[in-house]
Design an enzyme around this catalytic site. Structure first.
Site, PDB file in Angstrom:
ATOM      1  N   SER A 134      -7.737   5.348 -15.096  1.00  0.00           N
ATOM      2  CA  SER A 134      -7.770   3.348 -16.124  1.00  0.00           C
ATOM      3  C   SER A 134      -7.826   3.394 -14.323  1.00  0.00           C
ATOM      4  O   SER A 134      -7.730   3.658 -12.933  1.00  0.00           O
ATOM      5  CB  SER A 134      -5.796   4.028 -16.531  1.00  0.00           C
ATOM      6  OG  SER A 134      -5.349   3.868 -15.711  1.00  0.00           O
ATOM      7  N   GLY A 135      -7.203   1.946 -14.533  1.00  0.00           N
ATOM      8  CA  GLY A 135      -7.171   1.355 -13.585  1.00  0.00           C
ATOM      9  C   GLY A 135      -8.876   0.923 -12.678  1.00  0.00           C
ATOM     10  O   GLY A 135      -9.715   1.567 -13.119  1.00  0.00           O
ATOM     11  N   TYR A 293       7.724   2.802  -1.674  1.00  0.00           N
ATOM     12  CA  TYR A 293       6.507   2.874  -2.065  1.00  0.00           C
ATOM     13  C   TYR A 293       5.738   2.471  -0.837  1.00  0.00           C
ATOM     14  O   TYR A 293       4.800   3.490  -0.571  1.00  0.00           O
ATOM     15  CB  TYR A 293       5.551   1.493  -3.635  1.00  0.00           C
ATOM     16  CG  TYR A 293       5.102   1.223  -3.909  1.00  0.00           C
ATOM     17  CD1 TYR A 293       4.078   1.873  -4.459  1.00  0.00           C
ATOM     18  CD2 TYR A 293       4.548  -0.039  -2.816  1.00  0.00           C
ATOM     19  CE1 TYR A 293       2.543   1.630  -4.449  1.00  0.00           C
ATOM     20  CE2 TYR A 293       2.758   0.288  -2.520  1.00  0.00           C
ATOM     21  CZ  TYR A 293       2.232   1.157  -3.595  1.00  0.00           C
ATOM     22  OH  TYR A 293       0.749   0.535  -3.777  1.00  0.00           O
TER      23      TYR A 293
END
EC number: 1.1.1.-
Length: 414
Positions: A134-135, A293
């Site tokens: 995906s993405g 992150y």
């Protein structure tokens, strides 16, 4: 004219007629190129006129495009039951007129991956993309596959990976694309992927380290490390180490590490300036999802720089790329607050197809001429100046030295 006569280029009846020993060919996406059988070279420009051309229109009724075992395109006439390497549409080519030069760069934040690859033929190249179901991972894999590359989607969820493979084959049934299992949250899975890939006895020309996790609640992997750090950075770190010999044997090859502009908003050193590993894999009390992150993305840039320094003499380059600030993807799915924010911002985001294009100098193996920075980072097709700690050699070397001993975790996870 004397020079043309001497080289044999004027021995033709018309301007567009090819000189002796030249042949006109086409790529899968309709661009014309010219092969010189005497000098054994190819070029995009017509040897006499210097013009570039592309095919206009679809194949005639009853014709089909195929690829032989050497990766060369040929054409099948099912009505007359014959084959030819000459595209039947070559009589209807159109000139690709160069645009007037402007101050605007050729590629920018709105450029799609397919636009960047236009006219390129990746037949015979092998590409691995992590998180490609995906993405921007999917868009990257699809773009390579539709331009002839053998693409491997390295994904954790095989159901979604196989669906992604089917979507690519739905656009071009001749695409060479497959899915393999890779769970970056489990070092044993990384090792098994590397072993399975090596068992195929194929080259590896491009490795795109794309998979990532965002806004995860604190948790530890089965290897005892914080999940965001292991998925975003450590898993890719080990994957590259395990495939390093294949990359070097496939040179020229390239590693693309997807990072983020958010790497600027964190630090991984302690008060004395030394690498603090507890910041990379923090305890629950010290954990903040956004900070985890950012740190993982900073590690990716440091890793890319050091990898480039170590492997570029062996023909393997490494670059970090920021895919874009305003881009709607499924990376926010782990927390409803981020999902809400991404949804509100969606009308202002870039298209998913433009995400892979933002790293044009990296993802698509265009040779870099800038050598001032090891493994330079790009954003919106611009080379970017990294944060201060990323521009020096020490932090990258420290990350390497700290993480290499952790390879024992692979053996202990068996």
């Amino acid at each position: 004219m004397a020079a043309l006569r001497y080289s044999g280029l004027d021995d033709t009846d018309s301007e567009d007629e090819l000189p002796p020993c030249w042949e006109q060919r086409t790529t899968k996406d309709g661009w014309v190129y010219y092969a010189n059988h005497t000098e054994e070279k190819t070029q995009w420009e017509h040897p006499k006129t210097g013009k570039r051309k592309r095919i206009a229109g679809d194949l005639p009724y009853g014709w089909e495009q195929e690829t032989d075992e050497n990766g060369q395109v040929f054409f099948v006439d099912h009505i007359n039951k014959r084959t030819t390497y000459l595209d039947p549409r070559l009589a209807f080519t159109v000139d690709e007129n160069p645009t007037r030069p402007t101050t605007r760069q050729r590629y920018d934040a709105s450029t799609t991956a397919m636009e960047i690859l236009q006219g390129r033929d990746f037949t015979g190249k092998v590409v691995v993309v992590t998180g490609a179901n995906s993405g921007i991972g999917f868009e990257t894999a699809k773009s390579f596959a539709l331009h002839g590359a053998h693409v491997i989607l390295a994904c954790r969820n095989m159901t979604r990976a196989n669906e992604a493979v089917s979507r690519i084959l739905g656009e071009w049934r001749k695409a060479k694309v497959e899915a393999m299992t890779l769970d970056l949250a489990l070092l044993r899975s990384v090792q098994h992927f590397a072993q399975a890939f090596k068992a195929k006895n194929v080259s590896l020309h491009v490795l795109v380290c794309n998979a990532a996790a965002f806004a995860l609640p604190w948790s530890l992997t089965k290897d005892g490390l914080e999940t965001t750090f292991q998925v975003n950075h450590l898993g890719h770190f080990f994957l590259v180490q395990l495939l390093q010999d294949v990359l070097c044997c496939s040179a020229p090859a390239r590693v693309v590490v997807v990072s983020s502009e958010s790497h600027r908003f964190t630090d991984i050193n302690d008060s004395s300036g030394k690498l603090d590993f507890s910041r990379l894999s923090p305890s629950k009390s010290d954990y903040w999802a956004m900070l985890a992150y950012n740190r993982s993305k900073l590690c990716n840039i440091l890793f890319s720089n050091e990898l480039h320094r170590r492997l570029s003499p062996r023909g393997v380059t490494s670059n970090a790329v920021h895919p874009g600030n305003m881009m709607y993807s499924s990376i926010h799915r782990n927390w409803w607050v981020y999902t809400l924010l991404f949804t509100l911002a969606r009308p202002f985001t870039k298209s998913m197809a433009s995400g892979p294009g933002l790293g044009k100098p990296d993802t698509y193996s265009i040779h870099l001429r800038r050598r001032t920075l090891p493994g330079p980072s790009t954003r919106s097709c611009h080379y970017r100046l990294l944060c201060r700690c990323s521009r020096t050699r020490g932090p990258g070397r420290n990350v390497f030295q700290q993480l290499l001993p952790l390879r024992a975790l692979i053996r202990s996870s068996e």
